[in-house]
Write an enzyme that holds these catalytic residues in place. Structure first.
Site, PDB file in Angstrom:
ATOM      1  CG  HIS A 142     -60.420   0.473 -85.572  1.00  0.00           C
ATOM      2  ND1 HIS A 142     -60.169   1.625 -85.875  1.00  0.00           N
ATOM      3  CD2 HIS A 142     -60.694  -0.385 -86.650  1.00  0.00           C
ATOM      4  CE1 HIS A 142     -60.217   1.599 -87.286  1.00  0.00           C
ATOM      5  NE2 HIS A 142     -60.831   0.455 -87.805  1.00  0.00           N
ATOM      6  CG  ASP A 168     -56.939   1.684 -84.231  1.00  0.00           C
ATOM      7  OD1 ASP A 168     -56.249   1.920 -84.985  1.00  0.00           O
ATOM      8  OD2 ASP A 168     -57.848   2.370 -83.644  1.00  0.00           O
ATOM      9  CG  HIS A 169     -53.233   3.830 -83.212  1.00  0.00           C
ATOM     10  ND1 HIS A 169     -53.713   4.838 -82.914  1.00  0.00           N
ATOM     11  CD2 HIS A 169     -53.726   3.684 -84.511  1.00  0.00           C
ATOM     12  CE1 HIS A 169     -54.094   5.676 -83.678  1.00  0.00           C
ATOM     13  NE2 HIS A 169     -54.206   4.977 -84.694  1.00  0.00           N
ATOM     14  CB  CYS A 203     -62.239   3.610 -83.132  1.00  0.00           C
ATOM     15  SG  CYS A 203     -60.572   3.972 -82.588  1.00  0.00           S
ATOM     16  CE1 TYR A 239     -53.196   1.258 -88.220  1.00  0.00           C
ATOM     17  CE2 TYR A 239     -52.484   3.633 -87.940  1.00  0.00           C
ATOM     18  CZ  TYR A 239     -53.595   2.488 -87.923  1.00  0.00           C
ATOM     19  OH  TYR A 239     -54.673   2.817 -87.815  1.00  0.00           O
ATOM     20  CG  HIS A 288     -62.833   5.940 -86.886  1.00  0.00           C
ATOM     21  ND1 HIS A 288     -62.315   6.669 -85.930  1.00  0.00           N
ATOM     22  CD2 HIS A 288     -61.846   4.811 -86.898  1.00  0.00           C
ATOM     23  CE1 HIS A 288     -61.166   6.296 -85.468  1.00  0.00           C
ATOM     24  NE2 HIS A 288     -61.202   5.097 -85.782  1.00  0.00           N
TER      25      HIS A 288
HETATM   26  C1  CS2 Z   1     -57.547   5.080 -87.687  1.00  0.00           C
HETATM   27  C2  CS2 Z   1     -58.335   6.270 -88.444  1.00  0.00           C
HETATM   28  O1  CS2 Z   1     -55.499   5.385 -87.289  1.00  0.00           O
HETATM   29  C3  CS2 Z   1     -56.652   5.511 -86.849  1.00  0.00           C
HETATM   30  O2  CS2 Z   1     -56.780   5.945 -85.812  1.00  0.00           O
HETATM   31  O3  CS2 Z   1     -58.462   4.267 -86.760  1.00  0.00           O
HETATM   32  O4  CS2 Z   1     -57.477   6.985 -88.761  1.00  0.00           O
HETATM   33  C4  CS2 Z   1     -59.334   5.812 -89.271  1.00  0.00           C
HETATM   34  O5  CS2 Z   1     -58.607   5.091 -90.437  1.00  0.00           O
HETATM   35  C5  CS2 Z   1     -60.069   6.820 -90.066  1.00  0.00           C
HETATM   36  O6  CS2 Z   1     -60.600   7.713 -89.013  1.00  0.00           O
HETATM   37  C6  CS2 Z   1     -61.216   6.181 -90.726  1.00  0.00           C
HETATM   38  O7  CS2 Z   1     -61.578   7.450 -91.679  1.00  0.00           O
HETATM   39 MN    MN Z   2     -59.477   3.725 -84.887  1.00  0.00          MN
END
Ligand code: CS2
Ligand code: MN
Length: 351
Positions: free
Chosen positions: A271, A316-317, A244, A330, A206
């Site tokens: 992501h 993602d978020h 991401c 989340y 990531h």
């Molecule tokens: C995730 C990261 O919530 C987030 O932004 O994309 O926390 C991700 O799970 C970690 O960096 C992966 O190890």
């Molecule tokens: Mn991410």
């Protein structure tokens, strides 16, 4: 493409598997054993319990996020081989339950960092926000703030056990410059690659979030150039990227659709989210819709669709909308909207 939804487990998430089942098109639950600290082996019976619960609702379990890497591996401490052996033991256990992709990160000390977890947006929702001028504050204050906002739910990268030892963690990194961190990452991955081939598992790093150094700690996966360095440093089809879009996309220098296109065949997991960057470098998370932010979400979806149609994707978020009380980033609602946006674009490309 396989669509996933990240879920933190019963009792540790405001969202239930039954709710996720009602979002169209979700094939996979992106999961982890969130009670485990970095360095602890994920035992088979623990994996089985988690996987059985998820599979009982009809979802796949191919993607783990995250199997976290112990700081002694990142810093190259004398104990690193012992921790790498434990990591490999977890990988072999996960293989038995059909895991194909392991998402992890190599960020020193912390995972993602924001200065405001519930920043008001003009539409009345709230979202994660990063204010550059506030980040210079003491990392301890930052940790306190984040733990308070998470109200007892686990927060990967910000585990209270680790935050209680912040001084000694920072001490461990005091002699680690960027080049040493690169070497330690290479060492780790070279040990893992044969195991990946044996197990049919891809390691998907990531990117660092935000994609620049913070609190004086070095960060590596921050730009197209560094992604290229990472992938060629261990040039193996099992050494992959979690693309991401919001992490890399927080820097105005990163062209995310171009990165997606260039490295598509090494993107094991994506992501998808959007961020809006302000002139002073602050950034806010926004809806997944392309025109709401600066990531170029549609360009990313098109690149993945055209060049890596087998990819695992998750939204993602999201923002916190309609009064939802949830773990920062989340919630159910905005991530479900994100899925419908991604699937809408994907289906149209298919047609
Ligand atoms: C995730 C990261 O919530 C987030 O932004 O994309 O926390 C991700 O799970 C970690 O960096 C992966 O190890
Ligand atoms: Mn991410």
């Amino acid at each position: 493409m396989k669509m996933g939804f990240r879920w933190y487990g019963s009792g540790n998430d405001s969202v239930s598997l039954d709710q996720i089942r009602q979002i169209p098109g979700v094939d996979e639950i992106v999961w982890a054993l969130h009670s485990k600290l970095p360095g602890e082996v994920w035992e088979k019976d623990e994996i089985k319990a988690a996987v059985d619960e998820i599979k009982a609702k009809g979802f796949g379990v191919s993607v783990v996020e995250s199997l976290n890497v112990h700081d002694d591996i990142k810093t190259g401490a004398p104990t690193r081989d012992m921790y790498i052996d434990k990591y490999i033991e977890s990988m072999r256990n996960l293989k038995e339950f059909g895991v194909k992709v392991i998402c992890y990160n190599f960020m020193p000390v912390f995972d993602w960092t924001r200065t405001d977890l519930f920043h008001p947006l003009p539409d009345g929702s709230t979202a994660l926000f990063y204010e550059k001028s506030r980040i210079k504050q003491d990392p301890k204050e930052m940790a306190e703030y984040i733990l308070k906002e998470c109200k007892g739910l686990t927060m990967p990268g910000w585990e209270p056990e680790r935050m209680a030892e912040l001084d000694s963690l920072f001490e461990k990194y005091s002699k680690i410059d960027k080049e040493t961190l690169w070497e330690n990452l290479k060492y780790f991955l070279e040990k893992l690659m044969p195991v990946c081939h044996e197990c049919g598992i891809k390691m998907a790093i990531h990117p660092d979030d935000p994609p620049w150094d913070i609190f004086g700690l070095p960060r590596l996966i921050t730009s197209e150039e560094n992604v290229e360095r990472f992938l060629s440093m261990v040039d193996d089809p099992c050494n992959c990227l979690t693309l991401c879009t919001g992490s890399l996309g927080a820097s105005e220098h990163n062209n995310i659709p171009a990165i997606a296109e260039r490295f598509a065949d090494r993107v094991a997991f994506a992501h998808i989210r959007n961020v809006k960057i302000y002139e002073n470098g602050d950034f806010s998370e926004v809806s997944h819709r392309d025109c709401d932010g600066d990531v170029g979400v549609l360009g990313v979806i098109k690149a993945l669709h055209d060049k890596n149609p087998e990819v695992y994707i998750r939204p993602d978020h999201g923002r916190h909308i309609w009064g939802e009380k949830c773990r920062p980033g989340y919630g159910l609602y905005d991530r479900a909207l994100g899925i419908m946006y991604i699937l809408g674009a994907w289906d149209m490309l298919e047609k």
